[in-house]
Design an enzyme around this catalytic site. Structure first.
Site, PDB file in Angstrom:
ATOM      1  N   TYR A   1      -4.396  -8.402   6.961  1.00 50.04           N
ATOM      2  CA  TYR A   1      -4.874  -9.729   6.578  1.00 50.04           C
ATOM      3  C   TYR A   1      -5.521 -10.465   7.756  1.00 50.04           C
ATOM      4  O   TYR A   1      -5.685 -11.681   7.721  1.00 50.04           O
ATOM      5  CB  TYR A   1      -3.738 -10.580   6.001  1.00 50.04           C
ATOM      6  CG  TYR A   1      -3.137 -10.037   4.703  1.00 50.04           C
ATOM      7  CD1 TYR A   1      -3.630  -8.888   4.101  1.00 50.04           C
ATOM      8  CD2 TYR A   1      -2.084 -10.698   4.083  1.00 50.04           C
ATOM      9  CE1 TYR A   1      -3.076  -8.393   2.928  1.00 50.04           C
ATOM     10  CE2 TYR A   1      -1.531 -10.214   2.906  1.00 50.04           C
ATOM     11  CZ  TYR A   1      -2.033  -9.048   2.333  1.00 50.04           C
ATOM     12  OH  TYR A   1      -1.493  -8.574   1.166  1.00 50.04           O
TER      13      TYR A   1
ATOM     14  N   LYS B   1       3.736   2.951   8.228  1.00 56.60           N
ATOM     15  CA  LYS B   1       3.032   4.137   7.712  1.00 56.60           C
ATOM     16  C   LYS B   1       2.469   4.876   8.923  1.00 56.60           C
ATOM     17  O   LYS B   1       1.275   5.212   8.993  1.00 56.60           O
ATOM     18  CB  LYS B   1       1.923   3.705   6.740  1.00 56.60           C
ATOM     19  CG  LYS B   1       1.260   4.839   5.988  1.00 56.60           C
ATOM     20  CD  LYS B   1       2.118   5.423   4.883  1.00 56.60           C
ATOM     21  CE  LYS B   1       1.485   6.676   4.306  1.00 56.60           C
ATOM     22  NZ  LYS B   1       2.298   7.279   3.227  1.00 56.60           N
TER      23      LYS B   1
ATOM     24  N   ASP C   1       5.965   4.112   1.515  1.00 53.76           N
ATOM     25  CA  ASP C   1       6.027   4.610   0.129  1.00 53.76           C
ATOM     26  C   ASP C   1       7.457   5.029  -0.235  1.00 53.76           C
ATOM     27  O   ASP C   1       7.956   4.700  -1.318  1.00 53.76           O
ATOM     28  CB  ASP C   1       5.000   5.728  -0.151  1.00 53.76           C
ATOM     29  CG  ASP C   1       4.751   6.652   1.021  1.00 53.76           C
ATOM     30  OD1 ASP C   1       5.310   6.419   2.102  1.00 53.76           O
ATOM     31  OD2 ASP C   1       3.993   7.630   0.859  1.00 53.76           O
TER      32      ASP C   1
ATOM     33  N   ASP D   1       4.021  -8.221   2.069  1.00 53.82           N
ATOM     34  CA  ASP D   1       3.581  -8.962   0.889  1.00 53.82           C
ATOM     35  C   ASP D   1       4.014  -8.200  -0.365  1.00 53.82           C
ATOM     36  O   ASP D   1       4.612  -8.764  -1.293  1.00 53.82           O
ATOM     37  CB  ASP D   1       2.051  -9.115   0.953  1.00 53.82           C
ATOM     38  CG  ASP D   1       1.516 -10.109  -0.054  1.00 53.82           C
ATOM     39  OD1 ASP D   1       2.323 -10.738  -0.767  1.00 53.82           O
ATOM     40  OD2 ASP D   1       0.282 -10.272  -0.128  1.00 53.82           O
TER      41      ASP D   1
HETATM   42 MG    MG Z   1       2.292 -12.314  -2.160  1.00 55.18          MG
END
Ligand code: MG
Ligand code: NAI
Length: 333
Positions: free
Chosen positions: A123, A171, A204, A228
């Protein structure tokens, strides 16, 4: 008497903010509110998505309670939520998820806190579109300093609240440099916290683990995008988005808000559950060291939530947002 900046927000924001303020006032929290608008509401009023008066207000009060803000999908302006988090360097996004006795949910015994890095990662806002070739690139910036401060916050929290385990989610098998740096920073830091069991999980696998065995996790720390997604997942485990609070915390300023968004599908219908924003307000009161009133509101909220005929429709009850708020007020001791 502390003054906080109050941002009602878009969609269901004004309804849940009104309910939350009514409960805080009835409980005698004694706050003064400097009401400010941001996002679409502000744009409609003053032609500015992030008015300078709002920024100045937060700079002065240092604490804000914020309703959700709508962000257009795939086009239009950049998220005002993300902008605010970056502007005030609110690097910790703290999202506690726990099962509340009596509330219908798929699991019991969940008590986990998610620490989401809030200012960098996917982000960061570095996105480029090459229109000629139809190629879009996004840069997920991860810094050692940025990773260290969020992971340290998680480890400090675990230490302070007597938690045993911190799980670093990444990851790093695929994103060897960026996610790798986050993981390596965490494992280096773990040496300073020998009393904690620090483990790591690949994102994952973690998504599966959290659905199968959520009670195994206590403090989870991860980068922006993964945090998130996992926080909405965690909300689903404990009864839905109407219940899960959040705090965006920096060294100087804190903005408290629910995990959920502006829920345009139910806006203005009296269907919104204000519990997520109310619990965010409870976190804010504790941040302001108003623990007594925070505890009183929490007790009233949990007592109300435990009675199926006193809760909102998302939890299977018959009550409107306003009626639910009245029920909580009746339970204030
Ligand atoms: Mg959110
Ligand atoms: P959302 O969280 O607004 O809604 C998802 C689903 O959960 C909807 O069915 C909604 O009705 C329900 N829901 C959410 N909060 C609820 C509550 N308090 N009580 C009862 N039901 C509730 O997510 P969505 O639809 O993806 O996003 C809508 C808008 O919100 C978008 O513009 C998005 O950018 C924005 N958003 C803003 C956030 C913020 O201000 N921090 C966070 C997440 C999304």
């Amino acid at each position: 008497m502390p003054t906080i900046t109050l941002i009602p927000g878009d969609g269901i924001g004004p309804e849940i903010t009104e309910a939350t303020v009514a409960i805080m006032d009835a409980a005698g929290a004694g706050l003064d509110y400097d009401e400010q608008h941001a996002g679409l509401t502000a744009f409609r009023e003053v032609g500015d998505l992030l008015p300078e008066t709002l920024v100045d207000s937060i700079r002065e009060t240092k604490v804000a309670l914020k309703g959700p803000l709508t962000t257009p999908v795939g086009e239009g302006f950049r998220s005002i939520n993300v902008t605010l988090r970056q502007k005030f360097d609110l690097y910790q996004n703290l999202r506690p998820c726990r099962t509340i006795p009596g509330v219908r949910s798929r699991f019991s015994g969940i008590d986990l806190v998610l620490f989401r890095e809030n200012t960098e990662g996917m982000y960061s806002g570095f996105e480029i579109y090459d229109a000629r070739n139809g190629i879009a690139d996004a840069i997920a910036r991860i810094s050692r300093a940025g990773s260290e401060r969020i992971i340290r916050a998680a480890m400090e929290y675990a230490t302070r609240f007597g938690k045993e385990k911190v799980t670093i989610v990444h990851k790093a098998n695929i994103m060897k440099e960026s996610s790798g740096l986050f993981l390596k920073t965490g494992m280096d830091l773990a040496k300073e916290y020998p009393h904690l069991k620090v483990e790591d999980r690949i994102i994952d696998n973690m998504a599966m683990q959290m659905v199968m065995y959520p009670e195994r996790y206590e403090v989870v720390v991860t980068t922006n995008l993964f945090g998130d997604i996992l926080s909405d997942l965690a909300a689903g485990l404990v009864g839905g988005l109407g219940l899960v609070p959040g705090a965006n915390i920096g060294d100087d300023v804190a903005i408290f808000e629910a995990v959920h968004g502006s829920a345009p599908d139910i806006a203005g219908m009296g269907l919104a559950n204000p519990s997520a924003l109310l619990q965010s307000a409870i976190m804010m009161l504790r941040y302001l060291e108003l623990d007594e009133v925070a505890d009183r509101i929490e007790k009233a909220l949990f007592a109300t939530l435990a009675q199926p005929d006193l809760v909102t429709k998302d939890l299977g009850g018959p009550c409107s947002t306003e009626a639910f708020a009245e029920n909580v007020i009746k339970h204030l001791g």
